[in-house]
Design a protein around this motif. Structure first.
Motif, short mmCIF file in Angstrom:
data_model
loop_
_atom_site.label_atom_id
_atom_site.label_comp_id
_atom_site.label_asym_id
_atom_site.label_seq_id
_atom_site.Cartn_x
_atom_site.Cartn_y
_atom_site.Cartn_z
N GLN A 107 -2.56 12.13 -15.88
CA GLN A 107 -2.42 10.68 -15.71
C GLN A 107 -2.74 9.95 -17.01
OE1 GLN A 107 -5.14 9.72 -12.59
NE2 GLN A 107 -4.06 10.93 -11.04
N PHE A 108 -3.82 10.37 -17.67
CA PHE A 108 -4.22 9.69 -18.90
C PHE A 108 -3.16 9.81 -19.98
CE2 PHE A 108 -6.36 9.85 -23.08
CZ PHE A 108 -6.77 8.52 -23.15
N VAL A 146 -1.50 6.50 -6.36
CA VAL A 146 -0.20 6.98 -5.90
C VAL A 146 0.49 7.59 -7.12
CG1 VAL A 146 1.97 6.44 -4.77
CG2 VAL A 146 -0.09 5.15 -4.18
N GLU A 147 0.79 8.90 -7.04
CA GLU A 147 1.49 9.59 -8.11
C GLU A 147 2.97 9.73 -7.78
OE1 GLU A 147 -1.89 12.49 -10.12
OE2 GLU A 147 -0.38 13.38 -8.80
N ALA A 163 2.39 6.31 -11.95
CA ALA A 163 1.16 6.32 -11.16
C ALA A 163 0.70 4.88 -10.97
CB ALA A 163 0.07 7.14 -11.83
N CYS A 164 -0.02 4.65 -9.89
CA CYS A 164 -0.53 3.31 -9.63
C CYS A 164 -1.90 3.40 -8.98
CB CYS A 164 0.42 2.53 -8.71
SG CYS A 164 -0.08 0.80 -8.47
N LEU A 165 -2.88 2.75 -9.59
CA LEU A 165 -4.19 2.59 -8.99
C LEU A 165 -4.10 1.43 -7.99
CD1 LEU A 165 -7.24 3.16 -8.83
CD2 LEU A 165 -7.54 1.57 -10.75
N THR A 166 -4.42 1.71 -6.74
CA THR A 166 -4.17 0.77 -5.65
C THR A 166 -5.40 0.67 -4.76
OG1 THR A 166 -1.83 1.40 -5.63
CG2 THR A 166 -2.66 0.28 -3.68
N ASP A 167 -5.71 -0.55 -4.32
CA ASP A 167 -6.76 -0.76 -3.33
C ASP A 167 -6.12 -1.01 -1.97
OD1 ASP A 167 -8.63 -0.56 -5.33
OD2 ASP A 167 -9.12 -2.70 -5.38
N ARG A 168 -6.68 -0.37 -0.96
CA ARG A 168 -6.26 -0.66 0.41
C ARG A 168 -7.23 -1.68 0.98
NH1 ARG A 168 -3.37 2.14 4.94
NH2 ARG A 168 -4.09 1.09 6.83
N GLN A 169 -6.71 -2.85 1.32
CA GLN A 169 -7.52 -3.92 1.88
C GLN A 169 -7.19 -4.10 3.36
OE1 GLN A 169 -7.63 -6.34 -2.38
NE2 GLN A 169 -6.69 -7.31 -0.62
N TYR A 177 -3.32 -1.46 -11.11
CA TYR A 177 -2.66 -1.18 -12.38
C TYR A 177 -1.68 -0.04 -12.20
CZ TYR A 177 -1.97 -1.16 -17.40
OH TYR A 177 -1.41 -1.27 -18.64
N SER A 178 -0.46 -0.24 -12.66
CA SER A 178 0.54 0.82 -12.61
C SER A 178 1.03 1.13 -14.01
CB SER A 178 1.72 0.41 -11.71
OG SER A 178 2.39 -0.71 -12.23
N PHE A 179 1.44 2.37 -14.22
CA PHE A 179 1.97 2.80 -15.51
C PHE A 179 2.97 3.92 -15.25
CE2 PHE A 179 -2.08 4.76 -14.55
CZ PHE A 179 -1.90 6.12 -14.77
#
Length: 269
Positions: A107-108, A146-147, A163-169, A177-179
């Protein structure tokens, strides 16, 4: 017996150069997310325009400027337009996997490629492995990665292309943040594809919203955030749906009656 809920303490940052609009300064108000009520606090703050970054919730508090507007997509009513349907078809071979919020070297390395292609002079350009791990893993709320991978060979995982760093609320997914492989010509529009996938993913889970962070009126970098309809914006009277006239008038360099332009693609929140 649960501990009593304590009203959070808020702080304000010093003014600094605005990364989106020229000749302006930005300032943020923020509070820490910690303790047994961090999840509930984050959910409540997100509904009034705050965003999470690691263990902090923040929102713009700029003197004399209100260009940053919180936006969220109404997932039950979302229907992909022709361009978005083409993206779904073009990337139909992609496999999306929900992973725990744990940083990996793969990911990095993809993040480094993304920053080099899209934001070489941005505030995250100097991020190292430890910084990335802190961003992903230091979350007091329900976070996930999510990859997005291409087909593998012989049962092995395919190439990671997004990939996307996602919070489930409680009321939706918040895209932190997505990249993606922004330098790969075979994967055009992949940042937009990730957003569409999150909208469809939230709708399938019965979650009514996808939070896209701040749409900055007048910034071409942020124009992509209003391509997903219907979309709501947070104003002084609460959340309200943006009309087509609102969206056309807000497009940089355009007025009512002119067609929307093509923004530059995925950017920061």
């Amino acid at each position: 017996m649960t501990a009593p809920f304590r009203f959070p303490r808020f702080f304000v940052t010093s003014p600094g150069p605005c990364p989106y609009l020229p000749n302006r300064e930005e300032r943020k108000v923020f509070t820490e997310l910690n303790g047994p009520h961090a999840v509930e606090l984050n959910d409540a703050l997100s509904r009034i325009g705050f965003r999470r970054s690691q263990g902090v919730a923040y929102r713009p508090s700029c003197t004399g400027c209100s260009a940053c507007v919180s936006v969220r997509v109404v997932t039950p009513e979302f229907t992909p337009n022709a361009t978005q349907r083409k993206l779904l078809k073009r990337h139909g071979d992609i496999t999306a996997t929900v992973c725990r919020a744990w940083a990996t070297d793969e990911q990095f390395q993809l993040l480094r490629r993304y920053l080099s292609a899209r934001h070489p002079d941005g505030g995250m350009a100097g991020m190292d492995e430890d910084d990335y791990a802190d961003m992903v893993e230091h979350s007091p709320v329900d976070s996930l990665i999510v990859e997005y991978r291409e087909p593998g060979i012989g049962g092995a995982p395919g190439r990671l292309v997004g990939a996307c760093l996602t919070d489930r609320q409680a009321d939706g997914l918040s895209m932190i943040y997505s990249f993606f492989a922004a330098d790969d010509a075979s994967r055009p529009g992949f940042g937009n594809y990730i957003i569409i996938d999150h909208i469809l993913r939230a709708r399938g889970a019965g979650l009514p919203y996808v939070y896209l962070g701040y749409w900055v009126k007048g910034s071409g970098r942020m124009e992509y955030k209003i391509r997903y309809r219907p979309i709501e914006a947070l104003g002084p009277g609460g959340w309200s749906r943006l009309s087509e006239d609102d969206l056309l008038a807000a497009a940089p360099g355009r007025g009512p009656g002119q067609g929307p332009g093509q923004g530059p693609g995925q950017g920061k929140d």
